[in-house]
Design a protein around this motif. Structure first.
Motif, PDB file in Angstrom:
ATOM      1  N   GLY A   1      -8.693  -1.431  -5.344  1.00 36.88           N
ATOM      2  CA  GLY A   1      -7.443  -0.915  -5.746  1.00 36.88           C
ATOM      3  C   GLY A   1      -7.217  -0.525  -7.392  1.00 36.88           C
TER       4      GLY A   1
ATOM      5  N   THR B   1       0.917  -1.277   0.026  1.00 39.65           N
ATOM      6  CA  THR B   1      -0.084   0.077   0.059  1.00 39.65           C
ATOM      7  C   THR B   1       0.964   1.169  -0.042  1.00 39.65           C
ATOM      8  OG1 THR B   1      -0.311   0.165   2.564  1.00 39.65           O
ATOM      9  CG2 THR B   1      -1.592  -1.287   1.430  1.00 39.65           C
TER      10      THR B   1
ATOM     11  N   GLU C   1     -11.651  -5.912   4.071  1.00 38.90           N
ATOM     12  CA  GLU C   1     -13.166  -5.664   3.443  1.00 38.90           C
ATOM     13  C   GLU C   1     -14.197  -6.145   4.614  1.00 38.90           C
ATOM     14  OE1 GLU C   1     -13.300  -5.669  -1.303  1.00 38.90           O
ATOM     15  OE2 GLU C   1     -14.029  -7.102  -0.420  1.00 38.90           O
TER      16      GLU C   1
ATOM     17  N   HIS D   1     -12.162  -3.061  -0.661  1.00 39.87           N
ATOM     18  CA  HIS D   1     -11.073  -2.689  -1.510  1.00 39.87           C
ATOM     19  C   HIS D   1     -11.349  -2.420  -3.026  1.00 39.87           C
ATOM     20  CE1 HIS D   1      -6.729  -3.095  -2.382  1.00 39.87           C
ATOM     21  NE2 HIS D   1      -7.057  -4.109  -3.170  1.00 39.87           N
TER      22      HIS D   1
ATOM     23  N   ARG E   1      -7.564   1.849  -2.204  1.00 47.24           N
ATOM     24  CA  ARG E   1      -6.824   0.702  -1.580  1.00 47.24           C
ATOM     25  C   ARG E   1      -7.198   0.563  -0.116  1.00 47.24           C
ATOM     26  NH1 ARG E   1      -2.588  -1.718  -4.674  1.00 47.24           N
ATOM     27  NH2 ARG E   1      -1.822  -2.598  -2.369  1.00 47.24           N
ATOM     28  N   LEU E   2      -7.348  -0.875   0.580  1.00 47.83           N
ATOM     29  CA  LEU E   2      -7.400  -0.855   1.857  1.00 47.83           C
ATOM     30  C   LEU E   2      -5.940  -1.651   2.042  1.00 47.83           C
ATOM     31  CD1 LEU E   2     -10.902  -2.329   2.143  1.00 47.83           C
ATOM     32  CD2 LEU E   2     -10.015   0.021   2.591  1.00 47.83           C
TER      33      LEU E   2
ATOM     34  N   GLU F   1      -6.048  -5.207   1.688  1.00 47.02           N
ATOM     35  CA  GLU F   1      -6.974  -5.416   0.482  1.00 47.02           C
ATOM     36  C   GLU F   1      -7.964  -6.255   0.852  1.00 47.02           C
ATOM     37  OE1 GLU F   1      -3.862  -7.432  -2.002  1.00 47.02           O
ATOM     38  OE2 GLU F   1      -2.764  -5.545  -2.318  1.00 47.02           O
TER      39      GLU F   1
END
Length: 401
Positions: free
Chosen positions: A196, A31, A209, A194, A201-202, A205
């Motif tokens: 991306g 990230t 969620e 997520h 992004r998380l 990923e």
């Protein structure tokens, strides 16, 4: 940015160029926040190499690593956790270079990463819940602040304890006020996703969620914000963000700036630093982070996690809500003081223990004649010296709290 030219041999890499090459490689599967941290943690080592005229990574030795470690531990402005992070990043960097053949063997085992005890690793920098709850309560009661961008952001940040990039990545459709009949939820929630490939992004990923429930009061703030304050804009991918600016999706920097403003105590009380709030430069958005009392998103996240634990929510449940492992929760956040521990035990056990006493009383009330007969028999046995002691050591122990 121009493509980085690789040397003929990996050992010929200039340390600074090698650092940039490593960072670019990590961008593929890490990230933005991780990359930012890696770059920041490696920069002192690369600068140290320049000062010591080390022009090839192949010239690095175990002794030069030892010298850098001495430098790191001697810095007054680096605490134990900072030193650990920087040396851990250096170890990863050297391991990467070793895998590319920059050294004769591997150099990363020479890096000694400090093994800190829990008291050193605990994150004590947080938005204290006493200040946080008073500030949020004030904003909910204030016609000036209610439903503003800053208020809506701080409600979501505090109630979910999600990272700033997760909050920035929320879409309008991710906010569910009234779940439909097919939805197992029975109240409002925010669904963190997520995306991306679309710029949001998380950290972990798809593993990050999760739908996170919010209270009706938080939902009321969001409803007001959406109806009266939110700019009806789409981002560059055609999505409708929950938090917007006049240009589109509110950036991570915009969200962070909102938290600095929303956590300043002078919006509800006199400045604790003796400044005139109307004239203070720190009240301006561009300088809000310099206020000694303002708090970053990370400190809000830390305070919220501690607050949720203090309310008796199990670490496993907090873990799901805030996207952090149970181990991380226990090591870095679950550190209530002795009184808080007592209160948590009271919530968890006192009712159970009291129920046990009540049950015993009810049983006694239902069989008074048996109790009286038993007392008479015991009295007679005691007088004759024949009291049965067979239950004195039956292996049972009283409950402990």
């Amino acid at each position: 940015m121009a493509e980085l030219k690789l040397p003929e041999e990996p050992g010929d890499f200039n340390p600074t160029a090698a650092g940039e090459y490593w960072i670019n490689k990590r961008k593929i599967d890490h990230t933005d926040n991780t990359i930012h941290s890696n770059r920041k943690d490696l920069a002192p080592f690369l600068g140290w190499c320049v000062e010591h005229e080390i022009e090839r990574v192949g010239d690095l030795t175990e002794w030069t690593i030892e010298q850098y470690e001495q430098y790191a531990h001697a810095r007054d402005d680096w605490g134990a956790v900072t030193i650990k992070n920087k040396l851990q990043t250096l170890k990863q960097f050297l391991e990467f270079l070793g895998e590319k053949g920059a050294f004769d063997g591997y150099l990363h085992p020479a890096v000694t990463v400090p093994d800190l005890d829990r008291s050193q690793e605990v994150n004590t920098e947080k938005w204290d819940k006493t200040d946080a709850l008073q500030q949020i309560r004030f904003m909910r009661d204030s016609p000036k602040w209610y439903g503003t961008f800053e208020h809506a952001v701080i409600e979501v940040a505090w109630f979910t304890a999600r990272r700033v990039q997760a909050i920035s990545g929320l879409d309008l459709a991710d906010y569910v006020r009234e779940p439909d009949d097919d939805d197992p939820a029975d109240g409002p929630y925010l669904d963190f996703n997520h995306r991306g490939d679309q710029g949001t992004r998380l950290k972990n990923e798809l593993d990050s969620e999760d739908p996170v429930e919010i209270s009706e009061d938080v939902a009321d703030v969001l409803d007001y914000h959406i109806a009266r304050e939110r700019n009806d804009k789409r981002d560059e991918n055609g999505r409708e963000p929950l938090f917007t600016t006049r240009q589109g999706r509110a950036s991570i920097g915009k969200i962070r700036g909102a938290t600095y403003i929303a956590t300043q105590p002078c919006i509800r009380v006199a400045c604790p630093h003796g400044e005139n709030a109307k004239k203070c430069d720190f009240r301006k958005r561009d300088h809000a982070s310099k206020c000694p009392s303002s708090r970053s998103p990370h400190r809000i996240r830390t305070g919220s996690i501690q607050w949720q634990l203090d309310q008796g929510i199990a670490p496993e449940d907090v873990s799901d809500r805030v996207d952090a492992s149970v181990e991380t929760i226990r090591r870095h956040y679950d550190v209530p003081d002795d009184r808080a521990k007592m209160e948590n035990r009271r919530r968890k056990y006192t009712g159970v223990l009291e129920d046990s006493i009540n049950d015993a009383e009810e049983s006694a009330d239902q069989t008074p004649s048996q109790e009286e007969d038993s007392n008479e028999e015991t009295s007679e046995e005691a007088d004759s010296g024949e009291l049965d002691e067979s239950n004195e050591d039956d292996g049972s122990t009283p409950p402990t709290v």
